[in-house]
Scaffold this active site. Structure first.
Site, PDB file in Angstrom:
ATOM      1  N   GLU A 119       9.989  19.557  -9.667  1.00 23.55           N
ATOM      2  CA  GLU A 119       9.395  18.937  -8.476  1.00 23.55           C
ATOM      3  C   GLU A 119       9.082  17.476  -8.751  1.00 23.55           C
ATOM      4  O   GLU A 119       8.091  17.160  -9.405  1.00 23.55           O
ATOM      5  CB  GLU A 119       8.119  19.677  -8.028  1.00 23.55           C
TER       6      GLU A 119
ATOM      7  N   GLU B   1       3.671  27.006 -10.835  1.00 28.38           N
ATOM      8  CA  GLU B   1       2.533  26.143 -11.173  1.00 28.38           C
ATOM      9  C   GLU B   1       1.307  26.952 -11.607  1.00 28.38           C
ATOM     10  O   GLU B   1       0.166  26.537 -11.383  1.00 28.38           O
ATOM     11  CB  GLU B   1       2.175  25.226  -9.996  1.00 28.38           C
TER      12      GLU B   1
END
Length: 834
Positions: free
Chosen positions: A245, A176
């Site tokens: 995710e 991320e």
């Protein structure tokens, strides 16, 4: 039987997640999917973090994940659990997944976020001269490269990559970073390029991914994280559309309500992703587990990492979430070959209704979607009419027959609305078994030190403890002692206890969104010398955000304020510091120095800075255990010297913000669906069975604020009430089909009930075929009810782990021939070992 049904039969019989252990396979990718041994694959994955449960239960958790339709287990690699010492066996975890016949996605990072202390970075990294994390910094890149190579070499030494016969088919570098790259300027962009090239140079022979990284350079696959990823597009036409995710819920923070995500919305998001060309999807989390010890990140992350996942914190199936997703996986798998072969064709039925269908030599599959958040719709597709509930997707593996709709939940349920309803036994700890030790306020040891000014906490404690004492004295004259005085303390977080002349005076704290706070409290000072002792408390090192590694903590301003002006600024004077509690230094949680403990019946309750100790025997059975700490304030707890976690039941969630029920329709976010408003964020704390002895287990608590340990109980589950309901008009779940017929018209729906492994159906409490009314836990017979259904269901089900009953008048009788009937069953499962 036409060609479609023949193909479906073959697919049902021969498809599966298993691969032959030890057989070398190649893993590549193209624009449609991961390619495993030359075959494009449609893959369902779920996150399980090896430190958040114990090795003894890994096999069960992984098998339940496989039973739920997963192909892949995804885990982070937690740097601070591998250097400077290895505290968890990653190799064993990967091999346990392999033994179950599933693949592994290894997210090496090394930054993980994960609501984990310091984002997984070891604290010693922070103290390397000149280091800057996650940017083009020589010191950081050197350490990161060493760690990446260490983990890759560890996996290669054990032959765990797919090309060596192992289960690892994917690896991830960074995590991320695209969310924060802007804060690092050109250094961020150069760092991404370096991280990618370094990963590729390690020659894992499997593809690498970067999640949330739009500028991931070839050949790294950029992937999506979020609640929805149907609109995500990879940054190259050569890369597949992957979702690393998909949040099954959200994490729990102290002082916050409990988030949950309705399964209808979660299933809708998954179906939309595969509808629009996705072929790899991962649930974060599929099993969340527990933040044992001080592993929870910050600020103020709770010890439970349940995450509203399909498997709850204790490893039980969360129904109907687990079952509804299993049925969804089965339905999408029926479309696998055509989904990974063809590109979708888009059709619009109107403003918020649409279809994507895949048509080719391997057949035809379609997804019909209604993305309106309130209105149902009827659409016509292939000259047939279809009803689409609001915010739902219907799956048609032959472009004709609907085998699944995301909004129609037919999976087994439990009594509670949002979790697993269970019977429990609570065991009290005997009053006479308690002993205690009073922690000294302020400076307690020779290793204290004096410095001018207020020191930042993390750089001072180096995270060896949550606690740092700030101690000084103030001398006041008679006039000042008679004034109305206030102490104004400003802190970067996370909590603070103030003692004036060794007596507790105030408590201040931040929240998960902003750990910094100001404590302004009236104080009384005596004429002459007075002591001020401030205990600053950390609740997890920050784990997310740009430059999070240099975020400070602790006290930065202390002022004595009179009725109208600042009387004294203590911020620059000399302070004496003490790191940690004396009880920590003496390792009271290991309970080896019994001479320090006081024993008796007059237990000092509701006092700050108290250590408590008791012994207990393990309750009978194999079911997971929890400590009920609702009577305590804030602190830490250990069993047999092992950290259960931080507790804080005294910090209540806001009283407003919960919607019951929460409408699954419409865009979900972490604040949309909440429960337990006005309640403690967490009262039950998981105690792994494998940490216990049959007798003489030692429970130790460090209570910081004040509580009553005599009311602590040990809780275990002994049973569960379950329900299932289906109508004659319902779509049979895919795995219920008669595989010899494969005829949509000929197969009856079934009601299936199933207990946890090791439990059995001990009673059937309700059964009705006809027009039963109510919901799970509140069923009643309607105006039409067949005779002897209850006895038939009892005969079929009692004494078994699972059973199924056809929803068929030919089996159950026909009390009202002109009415569409349904079958409702409520049963009790009981732990065989309790």
């Amino acid at each position: 039987m036409d060609l479609f049904y023949f193909f479906l039969f073959v697919l049902l019989v021969f498809s599966g997640h298993n691969y032959e252990k030890g057989s070398a396979i190649t893993v590549t990718y193209d624009d449609r999917a991961l390619v495993i041994d030359g075959q494009r694959r449609l893959l369902f994955s779920g996150s399980i973090h090896y430190p958040r449960t114990t090795p003894e239960v890994w096999p069960e958790i992984i098998q339940k994940s496989k039973d739920g339709g997963l192909d892949v287990i995804e885990t982070y690699v937690f740097w601070n659990y591998h250097e400077p010492e290895r505290r968890f066996d990653l190799v064993k975890f990967v091999k346990t997944v392999q033994d179950a016949g599933l693949y592994v996605h290894l997210r090496i990072g090394p930054y993980v976020c994960a609501e984990w202390n310091y984002g997984g970075f070891p604290i010693w990294l922070h103290f390397i001269d000149g280091i800057q994390f996650r940017t083009t910094n020589a010191a950081f890149k050197s350490e990161m490269e060493i760690f990446l190579a260490k983990i890759v070499n560890l996996m290669q030494d054990e032959k765990l990559f797919a090309s060596e016969g192992g289960p690892i088919i994917l690896a991830q570098v960074e995590n991320e970073y695209g969310n924060v790259e802007w804060a690092y300027g050109i250094g961020g962009k150069l760092y991404v390029e370096w991280a990618a090239s370094t990963a590729v140079s390690l020659n894992t022979t499997v593809p690498w991914v970067m999640c949330q990284q739009e500028d991931a350079p070839d050949p790294i696959i950029n992937t999506c994280n979020g609640f929805y990823c149907d609109e995500f597009t990879p940054n190259s036409r050569s890369k597949p559309k992957m979702w690393t995710e998909n949040y099954s819920g959200w994490f729990q923070a102290f002082g916050s309500p409990t988030p949950f995500r309705p399964v209808e919305d979660l299933a809708f998001a998954v179906a939309r992703f595969f509808e629009t060309g996705g072929t790899f999807q991962n649930y974060y989390m599929y099993f969340g587990g527990t933040n044992f010890g001080r592993t929870a990140g910050g600020p103020l992350i709770a010890s439970s990492y349940d995450y509203d996942a399909p498997l709850d914190e204790y490893g039980y199936l969360r129904q109907p979430k687990w079952g509804h997703l299993r049925n969804l996986h089965n339905a999408i798998k029926q479309c696998e070959k055509i989904l990974v072969t063809e590109d979708p064709t888009y059709i619009s039925f109107g403003a918020k209704t649409e279809a994507h269908y895949y048509n080719g030599s391997d057949g035809c599959a379609a997804f019909l979607a209604n993305i309106d958040d309130s209105s149902d719709a009827n659409v016509t597709f292939n000259e047939r009419s279809y009803f689409l509930p609001a915010w739902s997707v219907s799956i048609l593996p032959d472009c004709k027959n609907v085998i699944f709709n995301t909004a129609k939940v037919s999976a087994q349920q439990s009594i509670s609305a949002h979790g697993t309803s269970t019977f429990v036994k609570e065991y009290s700890l005997a009053l006479s078994s308690w002993s205690w030790h009073k922690e000294q306020v302020g400076i307690w040891g020779r290793n204290s030190f004096t410095k001018p000014g207020l020191l930042e906490q993390i750089n001072t404690t180096r995270d060896v403890s949550d606690f740092l004492w700030y101690t000084t004295s103030v001398n006041v004259d008679e006039k000042l002692s008679s004034e109305d005085l206030y102490l104004d303390v400003e802190s970067l977080g996370h909590a603070l206890l103030l003692f004036v002349n060794k007596k507790p005076a105030a408590f201040g704290y931040g929240n998960h969104e902003d750990a910094s706070f100001t404590l302004k409290t009236p104080i009384v000072l005596n004429q002459g010398n007075n002591t001020l002792d401030l205990l600053s408390m950390m609740i997890g090192l920050q784990n997310y955000g740009p430059w999070f590694d240099i975020a400070g903590a602790g006290i930065f301003s202390v002022m004595l304020v009179g009725s109208a002006n600042i009387l004294k600024d203590f911020s620059s004077i000399e302070w004496t510091y003490q790191i940690g509690m004396e009880g920590e230094y003496l390792e009271l949680y290991k309970s080896e120095n019994n001479s320090l403990w006081v024993t008796g019946n007059d237990i000092p309750n509701n006092q700050s800075l108290m250590w408590y100790k008791a012994t207990f025997d393990a309750p009978e059975g194999n079911s997971p255990l929890a400590l009920n700490l609702a009577s305590m304030g804030k602190g830490q707890v250990w069993v047999n010297g092992l950290g259960i976690g931080r507790y804080w039941p005294a910090y209540l969630a806001p009283a407003a913000g919960c919607a019951d029920p929460c409408d699954y329709r419409g865009t979900y976010d972490a604040q949309k669906c909440l429960k337990n408003c006005g309640q403690p964020s967490q009262t039950l704390y998981h105690v792994p069975r494998s940490w216990l002895n049959p007798t003489g287990n030692v429970l130790v608590l460090l209570e910081e604020l004040g509580g009553d340990p005599t009311k602590i109980t040990i809780v275990t589950r002994t049973g569960q009430q379950i329900c299932s309901h289906a109508s004659e008009s319902d779509i049979p779940p895919v795995d219920f089909w008669d595989k010899n017929k494969l005829d949509f018209e000929a197969v009856s729906p079934e009601v299936r009930i199933s207990c946890e492994r090791g439990w059995q159906i001990s009673s059937v409490d309700f059964a009705s075929f006809g027009t039963p009314q109510g919901k799970c836990g509140l069923y009643s017979h309607g105006s039409c009810s067949a005779k002897d259904v209850l006895s038939l269901v009892r005969k079929t089900c009692v004494g078994h782990e699972s059973c199924s009953i056809p929803v068929s008048a030919s089996v159950l009788g026909d009390p009202c021939p002109s009415v569409v009937k349904s079958l409702a069953i409520q049963a009790t499962c009981t732990d065989l070992y309790t």
